[in-house]
Design an enzyme around this catalytic site. Structure first.
Site, PDB file in Angstrom:
ATOM      1  CE  LYS A   1      -2.228  -1.055   3.828  1.00  0.00           C
ATOM      2  NZ  LYS A   1      -1.605  -2.372   4.140  1.00  0.00           N
TER       3      LYS A   1
ATOM      4  NE  ARG B   1      -4.342  -1.210  10.059  1.00  0.00           N
ATOM      5  CZ  ARG B   1      -3.322  -0.555   9.499  1.00  0.00           C
ATOM      6  NH1 ARG B   1      -3.464   0.670   9.100  1.00  0.00           N
ATOM      7  NH2 ARG B   1      -2.166  -1.168   9.336  1.00  0.00           N
TER       8      ARG B   1
ATOM      9  NE  ARG C   1       7.117  -2.724   5.622  1.00  0.00           N
ATOM     10  CZ  ARG C   1       5.793  -2.634   5.697  1.00  0.00           C
ATOM     11  NH1 ARG C   1       5.081  -2.405   4.613  1.00  0.00           N
ATOM     12  NH2 ARG C   1       5.191  -2.812   6.844  1.00  0.00           N
TER      13      ARG C   1
ATOM     14  NE  ARG D   1       5.920  -0.132   9.701  1.00  0.00           N
ATOM     15  CZ  ARG D   1       4.690  -0.210   9.190  1.00  0.00           C
ATOM     16  NH1 ARG D   1       4.452   0.257   7.980  1.00  0.00           N
ATOM     17  NH2 ARG D   1       3.722  -0.762   9.863  1.00  0.00           N
TER      18      ARG D   1
ATOM     19  NE  ARG E   1       1.939  -4.417  11.035  1.00  0.00           N
ATOM     20  CZ  ARG E   1       3.021  -4.284  10.262  1.00  0.00           C
ATOM     21  NH1 ARG E   1       4.153  -4.852  10.612  1.00  0.00           N
ATOM     22  NH2 ARG E   1       2.958  -3.591   9.165  1.00  0.00           N
TER      23      ARG E   1
HETATM   24  P1  AMP Z   1       0.623   0.793   8.908  1.00  0.00           P
HETATM   25  O1  AMP Z   1       1.766   1.732   8.677  1.00  0.00           O
HETATM   26  O2  AMP Z   1      -0.606   1.194   8.125  1.00  0.00           O
HETATM   27  O3  AMP Z   1       1.005  -0.646   8.718  1.00  0.00           O
HETATM   28  O4  AMP Z   1       0.219   0.958  10.452  1.00  0.00           O
HETATM   29  C1  AMP Z   1       1.127   0.631  11.480  1.00  0.00           C
HETATM   30  C2  AMP Z   1       0.402   0.458  12.791  1.00  0.00           C
HETATM   31  O5  AMP Z   1      -0.244   1.684  13.160  1.00  0.00           O
HETATM   32  C3  AMP Z   1      -0.709  -0.574  12.804  1.00  0.00           C
HETATM   33  O6  AMP Z   1      -0.229  -1.888  13.020  1.00  0.00           O
HETATM   34  C4  AMP Z   1      -1.570  -0.079  13.953  1.00  0.00           C
HETATM   35  O7  AMP Z   1      -0.988  -0.376  15.207  1.00  0.00           O
HETATM   36  C5  AMP Z   1      -1.500   1.428  13.767  1.00  0.00           C
HETATM   37  N1  AMP Z   1      -2.552   1.921  12.843  1.00  0.00           N
HETATM   38  C6  AMP Z   1      -2.382   2.508  11.628  1.00  0.00           C
HETATM   39  N2  AMP Z   1      -3.564   2.842  11.088  1.00  0.00           N
HETATM   40  C7  AMP Z   1      -4.510   2.451  11.970  1.00  0.00           C
HETATM   41  C8  AMP Z   1      -5.925   2.488  11.969  1.00  0.00           C
HETATM   42  N3  AMP Z   1      -6.621   2.988  10.934  1.00  0.00           N
HETATM   43  N4  AMP Z   1      -6.570   1.988  13.068  1.00  0.00           N
HETATM   44  C9  AMP Z   1      -5.899   1.476  14.111  1.00  0.00           C
HETATM   45  N5  AMP Z   1      -4.571   1.370  14.163  1.00  0.00           N
HETATM   46  C10 AMP Z   1      -3.867   1.858  13.114  1.00  0.00           C
END
Ligand code: AMP
Length: 206
Positions: A11, A86, A125, A153, A164
């Site tokens: 994404k 999400r 990554r 990360r 996740r």
């Molecule tokens: P991402 O970079 O989108 O993979 O997000 C990394 C982490 O941020 C996720 O594993 C969640 O802990 C938190 N996170 C990001 N977006 C959301 C969301 N829309 N709702 C809840 N937690 C989120």
């Protein structure tokens, strides 16, 4: 436009390419939360523990943050949401906010990648903190001169990745039918090299 997909679907990589093409801001809830953690804000302190362990940050923390962001002037002509919504309550809150602002969703792009590919994609990554570019040690190797400054990360460990992925299946995948019913969902196969996936996306959106 919204991008949905499991962790490691590509994404972030695809969003960076698409926002250049469409000249709209890329609004990533994950990037916003990581910035809040790095800055040590109150919101960052609330989110940190959930993120490290691969859990979702509570809806009441995330919803306000993203709804505020899409109300900023640079998003008035359109935006690409990545990582939000999400959960079903997030999708409903977004719907209400968009309806209130008279904005309609053009597309919800679902990037599909089988679970069997996710862990390898995630643990390899790396990203460039200076440019935000995302690489993979095997599938999208960084230029050698950047190798020393790339970072991983904190939640890109195998354990957090599995948590996740579980959350994706239990909380996020159920919002797909919500958008399917609205007639805005576009599915794209996210397997293969990034350029190939970009071509599929551009074709599917045309
Ligand atoms: P991402 O970079 O989108 O993979 O997000 C990394 C982490 O941020 C996720 O594993 C969640 O802990 C938190 N996170 C990001 N977006 C959301 C969301 N829309 N709702 C809840 N937690 C989120």
């Amino acid at each position: 436009m919204i991008l949905i997909g499991p962790p490691g679907a590509g994404k972030g990589t695809q969003a960076q390419r698409l926002v250049e093409k469409f000249a709209i801001p890329h609004i990533s809830s994950g990037d916003m939360l990581r910035a809040a953690v790095a800055e040590g804000t109150e919101l960052g302190k609330q989110a940190d523990g959930f993120m490290k362990s691969g859990q979702l940050v509570p809806d009441d923390v995330v919803i306000g943050m993203v709804i505020d962001r899409i109300g900023k002037p640079d998003a008035a002509g359109g935006f690409m949401l990545d990582g939000f919504p999400r959960t079903r309550p997030q999708a409903e809150a977004l719907d209400t906010a968009l309806a209130g602002a008279g904005v309609s969703l053009d597309r919800v792009l679902l990037i599909e990648v089988p679970d069997s590919l996710i862990v390898e994609r995630i643990v390899g990554r790396r990203s460039d903190p200076q440019t935000g570019a995302i690489y993979h040690l095997k599938f999208n190797p960084p230029p050698p001169e950047l190798a020393d400054r790339l970072v991983q990360r904190k939640d890109d460990t195998e354990e957090a990745c599995r948590a996740r992925l579980d959350k994706y299946h239990s909380e996020t995948a159920p919002i797909v039918p919500f958008y399917e019913q609205k007639g805005v969902l576009v599915r794209v196969n996210g397997e293969g090299p990034p350029d190939q996936v970009t071509r599929r996306i551009v074709d599917a959106l045309r």
